[in-house]
Design a protein around this motif. Structure first.
Motif, PDB file in Angstrom:
ATOM      1  N   THR A  23       0.841  -1.073  -0.419  1.00 32.01           N
ATOM      2  CA  THR A  23       0.197   0.165  -0.289  1.00 32.01           C
ATOM      3  C   THR A  23       0.569   1.024   0.306  1.00 32.01           C
ATOM      4  O   THR A  23       2.086   1.142   0.744  1.00 32.01           O
ATOM      5  N   GLU A  71       1.614   3.859   2.637  1.00 35.35           N
ATOM      6  CA  GLU A  71       1.031   3.793   2.981  1.00 35.35           C
ATOM      7  C   GLU A  71       2.677   2.864   3.886  1.00 35.35           C
ATOM      8  O   GLU A  71       3.318   3.163   4.340  1.00 35.35           O
ATOM      9  N   ARG A 128       2.769   5.572  10.815  1.00 38.95           N
ATOM     10  CA  ARG A 128       1.196   6.201  10.820  1.00 38.95           C
ATOM     11  C   ARG A 128       1.656   7.093  10.854  1.00 38.95           C
ATOM     12  O   ARG A 128       1.556   7.842   9.204  1.00 38.95           O
ATOM     13  N   SER A 134       3.450   9.084   8.314  1.00 38.35           N
ATOM     14  CA  SER A 134       3.135   8.595   6.246  1.00 38.35           C
ATOM     15  C   SER A 134       1.962   9.596   6.632  1.00 38.35           C
ATOM     16  O   SER A 134       1.254   9.936   5.539  1.00 38.35           O
ATOM     17  N   HIS A 135       0.962   9.995   7.447  1.00 44.10           N
ATOM     18  CA  HIS A 135      -0.339  10.406   7.170  1.00 44.10           C
ATOM     19  C   HIS A 135       0.223  12.092   7.610  1.00 44.10           C
ATOM     20  O   HIS A 135      -0.310  13.166   5.855  1.00 44.10           O
ATOM     21  N   LEU A 169       1.571  12.506   3.782  1.00 44.09           N
ATOM     22  CA  LEU A 169       0.301  13.277   2.628  1.00 44.09           C
ATOM     23  C   LEU A 169      -0.462  14.063   2.217  1.00 44.09           C
ATOM     24  O   LEU A 169      -0.607  15.094   1.481  1.00 44.09           O
ATOM     25  N   PRO A 174      -5.108  11.046   3.481  1.00 44.36           N
ATOM     26  CA  PRO A 174      -4.647   9.727   3.877  1.00 44.36           C
ATOM     27  C   PRO A 174      -5.720   9.040   3.741  1.00 44.36           C
ATOM     28  O   PRO A 174      -5.708   7.869   3.782  1.00 44.36           O
ATOM     29  N   SER A 175      -7.444   9.171   4.360  1.00 37.25           N
ATOM     30  CA  SER A 175      -7.934   8.304   4.333  1.00 37.25           C
ATOM     31  C   SER A 175      -8.371   7.958   2.990  1.00 37.25           C
ATOM     32  O   SER A 175      -8.957   7.098   2.911  1.00 37.25           O
ATOM     33  N   TYR A 215      -6.057   8.100   0.233  1.00 39.37           N
ATOM     34  CA  TYR A 215      -4.926   7.187  -0.516  1.00 39.37           C
ATOM     35  C   TYR A 215      -4.310   6.599   0.514  1.00 39.37           C
ATOM     36  O   TYR A 215      -3.180   5.222  -0.214  1.00 39.37           O
ATOM     37  N   SER A 216      -4.143   6.553   2.099  1.00 40.77           N
ATOM     38  CA  SER A 216      -2.825   5.572   2.343  1.00 40.77           C
ATOM     39  C   SER A 216      -2.979   4.225   2.455  1.00 40.77           C
ATOM     40  O   SER A 216      -2.510   3.365   2.275  1.00 40.77           O
ATOM     41  N   GLN A 217      -3.992   3.570   2.114  1.00 41.12           N
ATOM     42  CA  GLN A 217      -4.368   1.864   1.857  1.00 41.12           C
ATOM     43  C   GLN A 217      -4.439   1.689   0.496  1.00 41.12           C
ATOM     44  O   GLN A 217      -4.884   0.678  -0.725  1.00 41.12           O
TER      45      GLN A 217
END
Length: 355
Positions: free
Chosen positions: A92, A94, A112, A115-116, A119, A126-127, A129-131
């Motif tokens: 992913t 993230e 985490r 990463s957020h 982003l 992040p909500s 693109y992260s996954q």
């Protein structure tokens, strides 16, 4: 700080890629390396993180020879962005960002959060693109991930090897803008290799122009444009750059005739008529006054703004004088007359006819 001292690279077939290369990249500076194909710019950059070993000379990071660093620690502490991003397709977004922080044994929650944060910094929610997987992103979005992956472990140094050259013009311009905005926030030491002169001039605090493995000129963009050190520099810059794309600081007035100190303003020691820019003791922009009246809502121009966009901002405004700033520091002033004078000069042919 990155320092090259008399660096030379000769390959086994006798090819002399770099010779007599001495250059200092200061802390927080974005240095662009540019020159004709085969001039040694990528070789020079790859010697910083020991992807290539110099034949002679020394490279220092913060006064320590790069050869004295543990190779893994050296590379963990230098972000690297390539033209081909090479995101791991099975991971992913993230997880891709987390690669180096995990190697450095950061805590999962810290990774985490980082990463957020990154982003968000490049405008990718992040909500959303992260996954996602890399295949679900556009080329420009993947390139953004490549940039923030290099930033994930908060390295002091970032190496960028023609990172935007494979992108379409719109994505490329947007990412250039993103890098400029990002650098204002993070102030990393960045070595940026490019073959595009407009990109080098737009991004670099200074530009290092190379030819046949040697440095020809190292200067801020405006100095390179206005005072080329040789005919080669002049020809290499050439007509690549439309006058309308010239950054405002190239023509910003440096005479200081319309700049006053904060102290002079406070004690009313300036003419009552006219427009003046107010600066603090450390050259920080402190406001503007016109005919004795403080202009609280004055418009300022960032130093790297192209003239075409500056005109859009200045159009239909009553403001007579515009402060030009770089990181809140006053680098000069600009008026409509300055722009017109510059454009007339740059678009005039040798016989004086405006074309």
């Amino acid at each position: 700080m990155i320092k090259f001292s008399d660096v030379k690279k000769v390959y086994s077939d006798g090819t002399e890629a770099v010779n007599d290369f001495s250059l200092t990249i200061n802390n927080g500076e974005l240095m662009t390396l540019i020159g004709p194909s085969g001039c040694g710019k990528t070789t020079s950059m790859k010697m910083i993180n020991r992807l290539i070993k110099p034949t002679a000379g020394t490279i220092y990071l913060n006064d320590t020879n790069v050869e004295d660093y543990n190779i893994h620690e050296l590379r963990w502490n230098i972000g690297y962005v390539l033209q081909k991003i090479a995101l791991f397709p099975h991971m992913t977004i993230e997880e891709n960002i987390a690669v180096v922080p995990e190697m450095k044994k950061w805590k999962r929650k810290t990774i985490r959060n980082r990463s957020h944060e990154l982003l968000d910094m490049v405008g990718l929610d992040p909500s959303i693109y992260s996954q996602r997987r890399p295949s679900e992103l556009s080329g420009g979005e993947q390139q953004r991930i490549g940039v923030i992956r290099a930033l994930a472990a908060d390295p002091d140094i970032i190496l960028m090897d023609e990172p935007f050259s494979a992108l379409d013009p719109i994505s490329r311009e947007q990412l250039q803008h993103d890098i400029m905005q990002l650098q204002k926030e993070i102030r990393k030491t960045i070595c940026f290799v490019t073959h595009d002169m407009d990109e080098a001039l737009a991004l670099g605090d200074r530009v290092c122009l190379m030819k046949e493995g040697r440095i020809i000129q190292v200067d801020p963009p405006q100095e390179l444009i206005l005072n080329p050190a040789s005919e080669f520099v002049k020809e290499f810059i050439g007509e690549r750059k439309s006058p309308w794309q010239t950054a405002v600081d190239v023509i910003a007035d440096q005479t200081k005739s319309q700049i006053i100190t904060k102290s002079a303003y406070a004690h009313n020691k300036y003419p009552n008529q006219g427009t003046f820019i107010i600066k603090d003791h450390d050259n920080t922009f402190a406001g503007m006054v016109a005919d004795g009246q403080n202009q609280e809502k004055c418009i300022v121009l960032e130093n790297d703004l192209p003239l075409s966009k500056a005109i859009d901002i200045m159009q239909d405004k009553n403001q007579q004088l515009y402060p030009v700033l770089k990181s809140e520091q006053l680098v000069g002033t600009l008026t409509y007359k300055d722009i017109v004078t510059y454009l007339k000069r740059e678009t005039a042919s040798k016989d004086g006819v405006i074309r």
